[in-house]
Design a protein around this motif. Structure first.
Motif, PDB file in Angstrom:
ATOM      1  N   UNK A   1       0.827  -1.266   0.120  1.00 17.65           N
ATOM      2  CA  UNK A   1      -0.078  -0.011  -0.125  1.00 17.65           C
ATOM      3  C   UNK A   1       0.970   1.312   0.044  1.00 17.65           C
ATOM      4  N   UNK A   2       0.384   2.059  -0.966  1.00 16.41           N
ATOM      5  CA  UNK A   2       1.202   3.473  -1.021  1.00 16.41           C
ATOM      6  C   UNK A   2       0.346   4.501  -0.873  1.00 16.41           C
ATOM      7  N   UNK A   3       0.683   5.824  -0.809  1.00 15.33           N
ATOM      8  CA  UNK A   3      -0.375   6.746  -0.497  1.00 15.33           C
ATOM      9  C   UNK A   3      -1.050   7.046  -1.887  1.00 15.33           C
ATOM     10  N   UNK A   4      -0.275   6.678  -3.062  1.00 20.60           N
ATOM     11  CA  UNK A   4      -1.167   6.998  -4.311  1.00 20.60           C
ATOM     12  C   UNK A   4      -2.000   5.653  -4.728  1.00 20.60           C
ATOM     13  N   UNK A   5      -1.977   4.562  -3.896  1.00 18.08           N
ATOM     14  CA  UNK A   5      -2.836   3.367  -4.328  1.00 18.08           C
ATOM     15  C   UNK A   5      -2.128   2.058  -3.713  1.00 18.08           C
ATOM     16  N   UNK A   6      -2.718   1.090  -4.339  1.00 15.69           N
ATOM     17  CA  UNK A   6      -2.252  -0.370  -3.780  1.00 15.69           C
ATOM     18  C   UNK A   6      -1.668  -1.151  -5.044  1.00 15.69           C
TER      19      UNK A   6
ATOM     20  N   UNK B   1      -3.464  -0.214  -8.437  1.00 18.62           N
ATOM     21  CA  UNK B   1      -5.058   0.210  -8.309  1.00 18.62           C
ATOM     22  C   UNK B   1      -4.533   1.638  -7.732  1.00 18.62           C
ATOM     23  N   UNK B   2      -4.711   2.675  -8.700  1.00 13.51           N
ATOM     24  CA  UNK B   2      -4.545   4.074  -8.160  1.00 13.51           C
ATOM     25  C   UNK B   2      -5.729   4.451  -7.358  1.00 13.51           C
ATOM     26  N   UNK B   3      -5.425   5.364  -6.405  1.00 17.32           N
ATOM     27  CA  UNK B   3      -6.438   5.613  -5.415  1.00 17.32           C
ATOM     28  C   UNK B   3      -7.880   6.064  -5.883  1.00 17.32           C
ATOM     29  N   UNK B   4      -7.922   6.547  -7.121  1.00 14.39           N
ATOM     30  CA  UNK B   4      -9.175   7.112  -7.948  1.00 14.39           C
ATOM     31  C   UNK B   4      -9.811   5.672  -8.351  1.00 14.39           C
ATOM     32  N   UNK B   5      -9.219   4.675  -8.143  1.00 15.79           N
ATOM     33  CA  UNK B   5      -9.869   3.097  -8.814  1.00 15.79           C
ATOM     34  C   UNK B   5     -10.213   2.439  -7.710  1.00 15.79           C
TER      35      UNK B   5
ATOM     36  N   UNK C   1       5.922  -3.443 -22.749  1.00 14.57           N
ATOM     37  CA  UNK C   1       7.312  -2.736 -22.745  1.00 14.57           C
ATOM     38  C   UNK C   1       7.584  -2.084 -21.670  1.00 14.57           C
ATOM     39  N   UNK C   2       6.940  -1.199 -20.810  1.00 16.74           N
ATOM     40  CA  UNK C   2       7.371  -0.606 -19.572  1.00 16.74           C
ATOM     41  C   UNK C   2       7.163  -1.362 -18.433  1.00 16.74           C
ATOM     42  N   UNK C   3       6.664  -2.686 -18.693  1.00 12.40           N
ATOM     43  CA  UNK C   3       5.980  -3.661 -17.390  1.00 12.40           C
ATOM     44  C   UNK C   3       5.220  -2.974 -16.488  1.00 12.40           C
ATOM     45  N   UNK C   4       4.075  -2.373 -17.050  1.00 15.39           N
ATOM     46  CA  UNK C   4       2.944  -1.830 -16.081  1.00 15.39           C
ATOM     47  C   UNK C   4       1.725  -2.180 -16.620  1.00 15.39           C
ATOM     48  N   UNK C   5       0.711  -2.064 -15.520  1.00 16.18           N
ATOM     49  CA  UNK C   5      -0.632  -2.387 -15.672  1.00 16.18           C
ATOM     50  C   UNK C   5      -1.277  -1.654 -14.706  1.00 16.18           C
ATOM     51  N   UNK C   6      -2.337  -1.060 -15.409  1.00 20.41           N
ATOM     52  CA  UNK C   6      -3.282  -0.425 -14.414  1.00 20.41           C
ATOM     53  C   UNK C   6      -4.516  -1.150 -13.871  1.00 20.41           C
ATOM     54  N   UNK C   7      -4.919  -1.234 -12.910  1.00 23.55           N
ATOM     55  CA  UNK C   7      -6.041  -2.133 -12.325  1.00 23.55           C
ATOM     56  C   UNK C   7      -7.252  -1.280 -11.591  1.00 23.55           C
ATOM     57  N   UNK C   8      -8.457  -1.762 -11.509  1.00 26.52           N
ATOM     58  CA  UNK C   8      -9.581  -0.828 -10.842  1.00 26.52           C
ATOM     59  C   UNK C   8     -10.383  -2.012  -9.921  1.00 26.52           C
ATOM     60  N   UNK C   9     -10.828  -1.656  -8.568  1.00 31.67           N
ATOM     61  CA  UNK C   9     -11.469  -2.305  -7.881  1.00 31.67           C
ATOM     62  C   UNK C   9     -12.931  -1.838  -7.972  1.00 31.67           C
ATOM     63  N   UNK C  10     -13.345  -0.562  -8.319  1.00 24.62           N
ATOM     64  CA  UNK C  10     -14.599   0.153  -8.537  1.00 24.62           C
ATOM     65  C   UNK C  10     -15.170  -0.004  -9.771  1.00 24.62           C
TER      66      UNK C  10
END
Length: 174
Positions: free
Chosen positions: A29-34, A45-49, A79-88
């Protein structure tokens, strides 16, 4: 958007697609998400999600390290080894439901804040709407504070809802 990705994690990343629903475990857990671990890959999972709730104090109010969660994949960048997820994204938007049921109706609310442009009135557990200052002018008031006070219970008409900007316009009723 990722913590670190080993070879196994990269394999998982390469199989992810937008809109895919997966189970994972909150790894940090970070201040900007989990960060959520899905088979060795850690996506964010960004805080907005995290939730449709309008306000929460900390990410840890919503999720805990080690908690199993179900997420929706929003974006994948191999390529950048990133993914954005959402719970909501798994749940309907409560503002859309509110709009469908309450638009045009007179409902009770509680004054939350009085500002120069009007008053914010809580009309649902997740959101408040604005009663603009021009709505108060007909009540012989130069200042919104002279008509409404914090915690006043009022009746308001839901005059408009902007789903994109997530704003509710209210009209004060007697």
């Amino acid at each position: 958007m990722t913590e670190s990705t080993g070879q196994g994690g990269r394999t998982v990343l390469e199989t992810l697609e937008r809109g895919q629903v997966c189970k994972g475990v909150v790894s940090s857990i970070e201040r900007f998400g989990a960060f959520v671990d899905i088979g060795g890959f850690h996506g964010l999972v960004n805080t907005a999600e995290l939730t449709w709730a309008h306000h929460f104090d900390a990410v840890s109010d919503i999720v805990a390290i080690g908690q199993e969660v179900t997420i929706v994949v929003l974006d994948v960048d191999v390529e950048r080894e990133r993914a954005a997820f959402s719970l909501k994204a798994l749940y309907p938007d409560p503002l859309e439901e509110f709009a469908r049921v309450q638009l045009g109706r007179v409902i009770p609310g509680r004054v939350e804040r009085v500002v120069r442009i009007g008053a914010f009135v809580r009309v649902h557990e997740n959101f408040a709407g604005l009663v603009p200052v021009h709505e108060l002018a007909g009540r012989n008031a130069d200042q919104p504070e002279s008509v409404l006070h914090i915690d006043d219970e009022v009746l308001v008409e839901v005059a408009g809802i902007n789903l994109h900007r997530r704003r509710i316009l209210l009209s004060l009723r007697s």
